[in-house]
Design a protein around this motif. Structure first.
Motif, mmCIF file in Angstrom:
data_model
loop_
_atom_site.group_PDB
_atom_site.id
_atom_site.type_symbol
_atom_site.label_atom_id
_atom_site.label_comp_id
_atom_site.label_asym_id
_atom_site.label_seq_id
_atom_site.Cartn_x
_atom_site.Cartn_y
_atom_site.Cartn_z
ATOM 1 N N LEU A 163 0.620 -0.949 0.021
ATOM 2 C CA LEU A 163 0.123 -0.061 -0.093
ATOM 3 C C LEU A 163 1.026 1.112 0.072
ATOM 4 O O LEU A 163 0.546 2.363 -0.727
ATOM 5 C CB LEU A 163 -0.836 0.116 1.200
ATOM 6 N N LEU B 74 0.717 4.176 -2.755
ATOM 7 C CA LEU B 74 0.351 5.509 -2.878
ATOM 8 C C LEU B 74 1.507 6.327 -2.989
ATOM 9 O O LEU B 74 1.378 7.475 -3.369
ATOM 10 C CB LEU B 74 -0.204 5.735 -1.340
ATOM 11 N N LEU C 169 -8.046 0.297 -7.437
ATOM 12 C CA LEU C 169 -6.794 -0.774 -7.273
ATOM 13 C C LEU C 169 -7.232 -1.980 -7.586
ATOM 14 O O LEU C 169 -8.083 -2.783 -7.383
ATOM 15 C CB LEU C 169 -6.506 -0.733 -5.529
ATOM 16 N N LEU D 4 -4.170 -6.195 2.349
ATOM 17 C CA LEU D 4 -4.110 -5.264 1.593
ATOM 18 C C LEU D 4 -5.430 -4.609 1.324
ATOM 19 O O LEU D 4 -5.495 -3.551 1.120
ATOM 20 C CB LEU D 4 -3.302 -5.506 0.446
ATOM 21 N N THR D 5 -6.281 -5.561 0.957
ATOM 22 C CA THR D 5 -7.761 -5.085 0.500
ATOM 23 C C THR D 5 -8.438 -4.297 1.526
ATOM 24 O O THR D 5 -9.253 -3.340 1.270
ATOM 25 C CB THR D 5 -8.557 -6.072 -0.196
ATOM 26 N N ALA E 151 -6.573 -1.103 2.485
ATOM 27 C CA ALA E 151 -6.716 0.116 1.049
ATOM 28 C C ALA E 151 -8.077 0.361 1.015
ATOM 29 O O ALA E 151 -8.120 1.374 0.240
ATOM 30 C CB ALA E 151 -5.947 -0.742 -0.047
#
Length: 326
Positions: free
Chosen positions: A110, A114, A148, A160-161, A164
């Motif tokens: 992440l 970003l 994403l 991550l999901t 994020a």
């Protein structure tokens, strides 16, 4: 009564001290080899009951020289350094370390995504060269308006999901093998993933079917001006195809924590391309993960010895040779 013997093979940059203390307190004799060399391992483990392994290759020939070993714990999620078929045939447990750095790798992915979206490397370079905001070549896009894309939905990708989700406008993912699906993540086929993702993060293992999968053909199917993040395996990406896509502007940027050859050669263009954000295979690193990489394998060995089963087995043998001799 003699103490059970555990041999720690290679630890690279890790401090084996916490593992040694845990195992000693549990009644083990601990020998630290500090080498991947088969002869050194065989000499130390000739009467060993268990091994803790970093990157050392443990194959049939080495098993022959360690006839008492009944348990192997790896210091990583990966266990391809162990001949697991041979271990199962000989009644030897193998346990891995699946969760030591899950959060760290997901956060790193992440952070890299970003940094690319906000063009932080370019902004840093502008300030260091004496410039200011008016000197930025490109205006960053708002993350909340971007999609994403996640290729592969294992444990790291799922974290991550989750983290994020509040940042990106949408999350889409492709994984034909996932049995269940996290909330807030749209399930799509591969072509749709590539066409819709503004940022594509790779989370698939290295297998004969995935090595080199990010080639010129796949990159050409990605959304024009999109970004690529790879914290998974270096051999997933064809470096020449990646560099060409960056040179031609089809990709706006990429972030790599892993490489086909580590470390890359000094003259490798991956080191110098201005649209690449690099880290030295360090996504797994944190103070907490470094402790876990040595303490959790020790706990696997202790659990096997005391309870007959490690916490996180990947090879579960059968028969009388599979049990500890306590």
């Amino acid at each position: 009564m003699s103490h059970p013997v555990v041999v720690i093979t290679d630890t690279e940059e890790l401090d084996p001290g916490p593992a040694v203390r845990l195992l000693s307190a549990a009644g083990f004799e601990v020998r630290v080899v500090g080498s991947r060399a088969p002869d050194a391992i065989a000499a130390a483990a000739r009467d060993a009951d268990a091994l803790i392994v970093g990157y050392a290759r443990i194959d049939a020939a080495l098993f022959d020289r360690m006839p008492r070993v009944r348990m192997i714990a790896t210091m990583s999620a990966g266990h391809d350094m162990i001949d697991t078929d041979e271990a199962a045939r000989r009644g030897i447990w193998v346990a891995n370390l699946p969760h030591a750095a899950t959060e760290d790798v997901a956060v790193h992915a992440l952070a890299q995504a970003l940094a690319l979206v906000r063009r932080l490397p370019q902004a840093d370079a502008v300030v260091r060269s004496g410039g200011w905001s008016q000197d930025l070549a490109d205006v960053p896009r708002r993350a909340g308006e971007l999609t994403l894309g996640v290729l592969g939905l294992g444990r790291i990708a799922r974290v991550l999901t989750r983290i994020a989700g509040p940042v990106f406008g949408r999350i889409v993912a492709h994984d034909p093998h996932a049995a269940d699906w996290p909330d807030g993540v749209e399930r799509v086929d591969l072509d749709t993933l590539l066409a819709r993702a503004d940022v594509l993060s790779l989370h698939v293992p290295s297998t004969p079917g995935t090595r080199g999968m990010v080639d010129a053909g796949l990159l050409a199917r990605m959304r024009p001006g999109s970004l690529l993040v790879n914290v998974s395996r270096g051999d997933l990406v064809d470096p020449d195809a990646l560099l060409a896509a960056l040179d031609e502007g089809r990709l706006a940027g990429a972030a790599l924590d892993v490489f086909p050859v580590e470390p890359p050669a000094d003259d490798d263009r991956l080191r110098s391309h201005p649209r690449l954000l690099l880290s030295p295979h360090s996504a797994f690193l944190s103070d907490a993960s470094l402790r876990a990489y040595v303490t959790e394998p020790a706990r696997n060995v202790i659990a096997w010895w005391t309870d007959g089963r490690p916490h996180t087995p990947v090879v579960v043998p059968s028969g009388p040779t599979a049990t500890a001799s306590a």
